[in-house]
Write a protein that holds these residues in place. Sequence first.
Motif, PDB file in Angstrom:
ATOM      1  N   ASP A  89       5.868   8.676   7.956  1.00 12.70           N
ATOM      2  CA  ASP A  89       6.382   7.959   6.788  1.00 12.70           C
ATOM      3  C   ASP A  89       5.941   6.507   6.748  1.00 12.70           C
ATOM      4  OD1 ASP A  89       7.771  10.098   5.584  1.00 12.70           O
ATOM      5  OD2 ASP A  89       9.484   9.800   6.913  1.00 12.70           O
ATOM      6  N   GLY A  90       5.890   5.859   7.893  1.00 11.65           N
ATOM      7  CA  GLY A  90       5.505   4.452   7.918  1.00 11.65           C
ATOM      8  C   GLY A  90       4.133   4.213   7.309  1.00 11.65           C
ATOM      9  N   LEU A  91       3.219   5.157   7.505  1.00 11.09           N
ATOM     10  CA  LEU A  91       1.879   5.009   6.936  1.00 11.09           C
ATOM     11  C   LEU A  91       1.876   5.133   5.421  1.00 11.09           C
ATOM     12  CD1 LEU A  91      -0.330   6.878   9.547  1.00 11.09           C
ATOM     13  CD2 LEU A  91      -0.244   4.421   9.098  1.00 11.09           C
ATOM     14  N   VAL A  92       2.801   5.909   4.879  1.00  6.08           N
ATOM     15  CA  VAL A  92       2.886   6.044   3.424  1.00  6.08           C
ATOM     16  C   VAL A  92       3.238   4.693   2.805  1.00  6.08           C
ATOM     17  CG1 VAL A  92       4.079   7.165   1.500  1.00  6.08           C
ATOM     18  CG2 VAL A  92       3.547   8.468   3.563  1.00  6.08           C
ATOM     19  N   GLY A  93       4.270   4.032   3.352  1.00  5.00           N
ATOM     20  CA  GLY A  93       4.670   2.729   2.839  1.00  5.00           C
ATOM     21  C   GLY A  93       3.596   1.675   3.008  1.00  5.00           C
ATOM     22  N   MET A  94       2.960   1.667   4.181  1.00  8.54           N
ATOM     23  CA  MET A  94       1.905   0.680   4.400  1.00  8.54           C
ATOM     24  C   MET A  94       0.726   0.930   3.468  1.00  8.54           C
ATOM     25  SD  MET A  94       1.911  -0.072   8.465  1.00  8.54           S
ATOM     26  CE  MET A  94       2.606   1.419   9.135  1.00  8.54           C
ATOM     27  N   HIS A  95       0.362   2.206   3.283  1.00  8.95           N
ATOM     28  CA  HIS A  95      -0.752   2.534   2.400  1.00  8.95           C
ATOM     29  C   HIS A  95      -0.456   2.078   0.972  1.00  8.95           C
ATOM     30  CE1 HIS A  95      -3.417   5.108  -0.053  1.00  8.95           C
ATOM     31  NE2 HIS A  95      -4.267   4.899   0.938  1.00  8.95           N
ATOM     32  N   SER A  96       0.774   2.244   0.521  1.00  5.35           N
ATOM     33  CA  SER A  96       1.106   1.805  -0.837  1.00  5.35           C
ATOM     34  C   SER A  96       1.031   0.286  -0.949  1.00  5.35           C
ATOM     35  CB  SER A  96       2.480   2.322  -1.261  1.00  5.35           C
ATOM     36  OG  SER A  96       3.507   1.742  -0.492  1.00  5.35           O
ATOM     37  N   THR A  97       1.285  -0.421   0.147  1.00  2.00           N
ATOM     38  CA  THR A  97       1.178  -1.881   0.144  1.00  2.00           C
ATOM     39  C   THR A  97      -0.287  -2.310   0.124  1.00  2.00           C
ATOM     40  OG1 THR A  97       3.261  -2.143   1.332  1.00  2.00           O
ATOM     41  CG2 THR A  97       1.724  -3.993   1.409  1.00  2.00           C
ATOM     42  N   TYR A  98      -1.090  -1.793   1.042  1.00  2.00           N
ATOM     43  CA  TYR A  98      -2.467  -2.284   1.099  1.00  2.00           C
ATOM     44  C   TYR A  98      -3.382  -1.644   0.064  1.00  2.00           C
ATOM     45  CZ  TYR A  98      -3.839   1.600   4.296  1.00  2.00           C
ATOM     46  OH  TYR A  98      -4.102   2.812   4.873  1.00  2.00           O
ATOM     47  N   SER A  99      -2.836  -0.755  -0.758  1.00  2.00           N
ATOM     48  CA  SER A  99      -3.597  -0.221  -1.894  1.00  2.00           C
ATOM     49  C   SER A  99      -3.446  -1.084  -3.150  1.00  2.00           C
ATOM     50  CB  SER A  99      -3.138   1.203  -2.218  1.00  2.00           C
ATOM     51  OG  SER A  99      -3.465   2.063  -1.156  1.00  2.00           O
ATOM     52  N   LEU A 100      -2.604  -2.102  -3.096  1.00  2.00           N
ATOM     53  CA  LEU A 100      -2.417  -2.995  -4.237  1.00  2.00           C
ATOM     54  C   LEU A 100      -3.688  -3.811  -4.478  1.00  2.00           C
ATOM     55  CD1 LEU A 100       1.182  -4.278  -3.387  1.00  2.00           C
ATOM     56  CD2 LEU A 100       0.538  -2.621  -5.161  1.00  2.00           C
ATOM     57  N   PRO A 101      -3.943  -4.210  -5.719  1.00  2.00           N
ATOM     58  CA  PRO A 101      -5.178  -4.956  -6.042  1.00  2.00           C
ATOM     59  C   PRO A 101      -5.395  -6.201  -5.188  1.00  2.00           C
ATOM     60  CG  PRO A 101      -4.081  -4.266  -8.053  1.00  2.00           C
ATOM     61  CD  PRO A 101      -3.152  -3.906  -6.914  1.00  2.00           C
ATOM     62  N   LYS A 102      -4.334  -6.892  -4.795  1.00  2.00           N
ATOM     63  CA  LYS A 102      -4.523  -8.114  -4.004  1.00  2.00           C
ATOM     64  C   LYS A 102      -5.106  -7.828  -2.615  1.00  2.00           C
ATOM     65  CE  LYS A 102       0.321  -8.329  -2.496  1.00  2.00           C
ATOM     66  NZ  LYS A 102       1.523  -9.152  -2.540  1.00  2.00           N
ATOM     67  N   TRP A 103      -5.110  -6.567  -2.196  1.00  2.00           N
ATOM     68  CA  TRP A 103      -5.668  -6.169  -0.902  1.00  2.00           C
ATOM     69  C   TRP A 103      -7.121  -5.712  -1.010  1.00  2.00           C
ATOM     70  CZ3 TRP A 103      -3.779  -5.794   4.131  1.00  2.00           C
ATOM     71  CH2 TRP A 103      -2.466  -6.212   4.308  1.00  2.00           C
ATOM     72  N   GLU A 104      -7.696  -5.754  -2.166  1.00  2.00           N
ATOM     73  CA  GLU A 104      -9.028  -5.175  -2.366  1.00  2.00           C
ATOM     74  C   GLU A 104     -10.034  -5.621  -1.306  1.00  2.00           C
ATOM     75  OE1 GLU A 104     -12.496  -4.792  -5.782  1.00  2.00           O
ATOM     76  OE2 GLU A 104     -10.564  -5.665  -6.293  1.00  2.00           O
ATOM     77  N   GLN A 105     -10.041  -6.889  -0.972  1.00  2.00           N
ATOM     78  CA  GLN A 105     -10.989  -7.424   0.022  1.00  2.00           C
ATOM     79  C   GLN A 105     -10.764  -6.829   1.413  1.00  2.00           C
ATOM     80  OE1 GLN A 105     -10.794 -11.680   0.385  1.00  2.00           O
ATOM     81  NE2 GLN A 105     -12.029 -11.732   2.229  1.00  2.00           N
ATOM     82  N   HIS A 106      -9.535  -6.440   1.722  1.00  2.00           N
ATOM     83  CA  HIS A 106      -9.199  -5.962   3.066  1.00  2.00           C
ATOM     84  C   HIS A 106      -8.886  -4.468   3.114  1.00  2.00           C
ATOM     85  CE1 HIS A 106      -9.187  -9.974   4.685  1.00  2.00           C
ATOM     86  NE2 HIS A 106      -8.423 -10.370   3.683  1.00  2.00           N
ATOM     87  N   PHE A 107      -9.039  -3.771   1.984  1.00  2.00           N
ATOM     88  CA  PHE A 107      -8.624  -2.372   1.940  1.00  2.00           C
ATOM     89  C   PHE A 107      -9.303  -1.523   3.013  1.00  2.00           C
ATOM     90  CE2 PHE A 107      -9.090   2.049   0.698  1.00  2.00           C
ATOM     91  CZ  PHE A 107      -7.771   2.405   0.503  1.00  2.00           C
TER      92      PHE A 107
END
Length: 190
Positions: free
Chosen positions: A116-134
């Motif tokens: 479950d923890g990966l689901v939440g983290m994935h939804s966070t780093y999938s946001l547009p502001k993470w594009e450079q670090h995705f």
Amino acid sequence: MPIDEMFRILRRVADAKAAWASQLKLLQRRFPSDLWSNLLQADIRRDSDAAAAWLEASLERAQAPVGVYLGLDTLNMDGGSGHNLEIGWTSNANVDGDDIGWVYEGLEYGPRHLLDGLVGMHSTYSLPKWEQHFSNADYMIFLGYSGLILREALQKAAAPAPALIAWGFRDGDIFLLGRKDATTFTFIGA
């Protein structure tokens, strides 16, 4: 990618929360961004307890020394209703060796699991502001967090037979995670 440094953290930092914080600090150093601090919210105990129960139930099927493959799947989480981890095993592995070539040959597969923890983290780093670090996040967060959770889970789970554990991306890099016997897990990370 700082994979060797991540392995060192998993080998040396016994406390799971401290190990996760160290992994995030590593990512902050290697890929500078204020965004990494947003990922500290995972429930490590919940994920490791659930993974331990899943592993123990899955490993009950293996009655002889086995090679166990734990495959990461970043694409099939389906917003929390899918899976991100699969398990396969074979008796065609030398559990005393370090060769993991058996992961590519006729594994028997068990039920899939969702960290479950990966689901939440994935939804966070999938946001547009993470594009450079995705790409860095998708690789290192999945590998580092799953390695930590599986390390903790394998220390808790019983196994009926000795096992050599390999883990990694089902369509990419696969590593030696460690060795498991009835009551002990030894993290190798190589």
